[in-house]
Design a protein around this motif. Structure first.
Motif, mmCIF file in Angstrom:
data_model
loop_
_atom_site.group_PDB
_atom_site.id
_atom_site.type_symbol
_atom_site.label_atom_id
_atom_site.label_comp_id
_atom_site.label_asym_id
_atom_site.label_seq_id
_atom_site.Cartn_x
_atom_site.Cartn_y
_atom_site.Cartn_z
ATOM 1 N N ILE A 85 0.835 -1.204 0.000
ATOM 2 C CA ILE A 85 0.000 0.000 0.000
ATOM 3 C C ILE A 85 0.870 1.254 0.000
ATOM 4 O O ILE A 85 2.003 1.249 0.459
ATOM 5 N N GLU A 118 -2.539 5.582 1.457
ATOM 6 C CA GLU A 118 -3.549 4.618 1.897
ATOM 7 C C GLU A 118 -3.343 4.249 3.362
ATOM 8 O O GLU A 118 -4.296 4.106 4.128
ATOM 9 N N ASN A 175 -4.746 6.993 5.411
ATOM 10 C CA ASN A 175 -6.205 6.915 5.441
ATOM 11 C C ASN A 175 -6.678 5.859 6.427
ATOM 12 O O ASN A 175 -7.641 6.060 7.160
ATOM 13 N N ARG A 176 -5.983 4.729 6.413
ATOM 14 C CA ARG A 176 -6.396 3.641 7.299
ATOM 15 C C ARG A 176 -6.081 3.958 8.750
ATOM 16 O O ARG A 176 -6.779 3.506 9.649
ATOM 17 N N ARG A 218 4.997 1.812 -2.885
ATOM 18 C CA ARG A 218 4.099 1.036 -2.035
ATOM 19 C C ARG A 218 4.942 0.173 -1.109
ATOM 20 O O ARG A 218 6.047 -0.219 -1.470
ATOM 21 N N LYS A 265 -5.149 -1.776 -7.149
ATOM 22 C CA LYS A 265 -4.521 -2.535 -6.061
ATOM 23 C C LYS A 265 -3.309 -3.301 -6.554
ATOM 24 O O LYS A 265 -3.306 -3.858 -7.653
#
Ligand SMILES: [Zn+2]
Ligand SMILES: [Zn+2]
Length: 145
Positions: free
Chosen positions: A43, A47, A50-51, A86, A106
């Protein structure tokens, strides 16, 4: 949820990971590792932020932590087709290609696929290889339906 395990079938948890690489156990590191363990795919920092949601007090410190994890080989880093890095947890797997779905965006670790052997020794002298990667782009099974 089952306990996450590495490739040798050994259970992995944030406390053990931090202890093994000699890092102090801080709440921020534990939360980042929790997410990386749970997701099991690479990720972006965004991301991850955000999580983390309201747990991410300072985005800069989240990126700093990712870099520390990368230096200590806790995670591997893959650059996407969008040139954005990522991060995925290292689970003791061998070097592997990565697949990115062009619809949902993804990225996945293709740990069951072997990485073609590149004979670096046969290259002309003078090159310093710092990173090897193989990226596959296409449609994931969910988006292909
Ligand atoms: Zn997809
Ligand atoms: Zn990977």
């Amino acid at each position: 949820m089952d306990t996450a395990k590495n490739m040798e079938g050994v259970a992995i948890d944030p406390t053990t990971i931090l202890k093994n690489c000699g890092l102090k156990r801080t709440l921020g590191r534990v939360k980042i590792l929790d997410i990386l363990i749970e997701l099991d795919r690479p990720i972006t920092g965004k991301e991850l932020l955000n999580r983390l949601g309201t747990d991410a007090v300072d985005p800069a410190s989240v990126y700093r932590t990712l870099n520390v994890f990368f230096d200590l080989e806790v995670v591997h880093k893959i650059e996407g087709a969008d040139n954005i890095n990522r991060y995925a947890l290292n689970r003791g797997e061998d070097m592997h290609p990565h697949f990115t779905c062009r619809t949902c965006g993804k990225m996945e670790c293709l740990t069951m696929t072997t990485f073609p052997h590149i004979d670096i020794d046969s290259m002309e002298e003078g090159y310093l290889v710092e990173r090897e990667s193989i990226s596959l782009v296409g449609l994931c099974p969910r988006c292909r339906l």
